[in-house]
Design an enzyme around this catalytic site. Structure first.
Site, PDB file in Angstrom:
ATOM      1  N   GLY A 136      22.212 -10.944 -10.098  1.00  0.00           N
ATOM      2  CA  GLY A 136      22.001 -11.005 -11.542  1.00  0.00           C
ATOM      3  C   GLY A 136      22.741 -12.127 -12.237  1.00  0.00           C
ATOM      4  N   LYS A 207      18.608 -10.514  -0.571  1.00  0.00           N
ATOM      5  CA  LYS A 207      19.650 -11.311  -1.226  1.00  0.00           C
ATOM      6  C   LYS A 207      20.624 -11.891  -0.198  1.00  0.00           C
ATOM      7  CE  LYS A 207      19.295  -8.438  -5.366  1.00  0.00           C
ATOM      8  NZ  LYS A 207      19.880  -7.334  -6.150  1.00  0.00           N
TER       9      LYS A 207
END
Length: 440
Positions: A136, A207
């Protein structure tokens, strides 16, 4: 002042709407900071009539992302659709091939096609930025791609999925079951109606694969990750971890070894007094270990409209500040054509040891049998203890907790399989790695 940077946004969900709102309300500040205005000149989404709380009346609308990528009068194509294939993949490839800069928050797309897309971007001398794809609002991509240039990274690990971290935090702090915490996460919008992608570790794996490539200069290898989610974590595991001085977190870990690269995603026990153990709720944390800088830990919001939109806007601002024709930073830190083949590491001893929980029949000789199976596989035990409720009947199954010294995954699994073959085991064993961070 230079001409305005014209931006097209594909996807007007929570992140896309937040991005439009921020760019429109902070236009003057952005122009001053970037040296040129940033203007949204094109958008596309599934439903044109939906009220998103933003004004897009003066912005060109395109019915499909592909059409916008091929035809819109824009400099930057922002992809906020999601998914490893379909419209997201087709539109990003079209935009890069056309010579447009691209900003994306799509970790699934990058895990599947990142190297191919990086090659196109570098051939066209355009930027492909993706800070929002991992953790994020934490600037871990920029750190690995730019700030740590000259460092040799040995290890990257962290908490990269807010849904899992929220569930584990609630289980510990409120004594709730996994199922109850998952329902609450879904009610609050932290988990999808079908939460499997998050809770089984796939989101973290995508990720981690991206970070591995940035850290070690190898091809993206999302299929080479050992993967285990949190759906089998029980409140008994949470309590046992606390008694031993640990907290359970879902970690993604990538490290360089003498035989290759090790990538793994799984529930992990970390010391209660470590910094990473204090990261609660939907917050993310990423740690990087390198030879020059040493240890770096970055903590921040890992998801949400504003956090993700902030990271996307940072990528757009970098493009606005860049000079036409200037030397571009390689998309994946290393030029795509020079990325080394991924080499999976051989099985090695895990220095942190393992936590093993067994439920067994209350029978004479069980302790001795378990210890024997461990010894047969070369496993040294740091501790072995029995846990049972004070008022439990004498014939009630007992819980035995083992903590091992450094050993291999293969040895642990082989010993557990041998124990499973015994008649005294009740239910499935639980095995959780223990990590003891160097500095955190």
């Amino acid at each position: 002042m230079a001409d305005a940077l014209k931006v097209g946004i594909a996807g007007l969900g929570t992140v896309g709407a937040s991005l439009v709102r921020i760019i429109q309300t902070r236009a003057n500040e952005l122009a001053t900071t970037c040296g040129r205005a940033i203007e949204i000149t094109a958008v596309t989404a599934r439903d044109r009539s939906r009220d998103r709380g933003i004004d897009i009346s003066g912005i060109a609308w395109f019915d499909t992302p592909e059409k916008m990528a091929n035809e819109a009068d824009i400099d930057v194509f922002v992809e906020l659709i999601g998914g490893a294939s379909g419209a997201a993949a087709d539109s990003v490839k079209a935009a890069l091939t056309r010579g447009l800069h691209v900003v994306t928050a799509n970790k699934a797309l990058l895990a599947a096609s990142g190297v191919e897309l990086a090659k196109i971007a570098e051939e066209k001398s355009v930027l492909l930025n993706f800070e929002a794809a991992v953790a994020g609002g934490i600037p871990v991509i920029k750190a690995l791609r730019e700030s740590l240039t000259g460092n040799t990274v040995s290890r990257v690990y962290g908490i990269m999925n807010g849904t899992c971290n929220y569930i584990l935090t609630r289980m510990e702090k409120e004594g709730l079951s996994f199922a109850d915490c998952l329902k609450e996460a879904q009610r609050l919008g932290y988990a999808e109606a079908d939460p499997a992608f998050d809770i089984e570790g796939n989101d973290t794996a995508h990720k981690l694969a991206i970070l591995t490539t940035l850290a070690f200069g190898t091809q993206i290898a999302a299929d080479e990750i050992y993967l285990e989610g949190i759906s089998n974590i029980s409140i008994e595991d949470i309590h046992a971890a606390a008694d031993l001085g640990y907290r359970i977190k879902l970690l993604g870990v990538a490290q360089l070894t003498d035989s290759g690269i090790e990538q793994r995603v799984h529930p992990t026990m970390v010391p209660h007094d470590s910094v990473i153990a204090q990261v609660d709720g939907v917050t993310n944390a990423v740690a990087i270990e390198s030879d020059i800088l040493g240890e770096l830990l970055m903590v921040g919001p890992g998801a949400g409209g504003n956090a993700t939109a902030s990271a996307v806007l940072g990528d757009i601002a970098d493009i606005a500040k860049s000079s036409p024709g200037a030397q571009r930073v390689p998309v994946l830190g290393t030029p795509a054509a020079s990325l080394a083949p991924y080499k999976r590491a051989r099985m090695q001893s895990h220095e942190g040891g393992y936590f093993i929980r067994l439920t067994v029949a209350d029978r004479t000789g069980v302790f001795a049998s378990i210890a024997a199976r461990m010894a047969e596989n070369g496993i040294s035990l740091e501790s072995i203890m029995q846990r049972s409720k004070p008022d439990a009947a004498t014939d009630t199954p007992k819980t035995i907790i083992l903590v091992t010294h450094a050993t291999t995954e293969h040895s642990v699994r082989k010993a557990v399989d041998a124990i499973k073959a015994e008649s005294y085991l009740v239910g499935e064993p639980q095995v959780i790695r223990i990590e003891r961070p160097k500095a955190f």
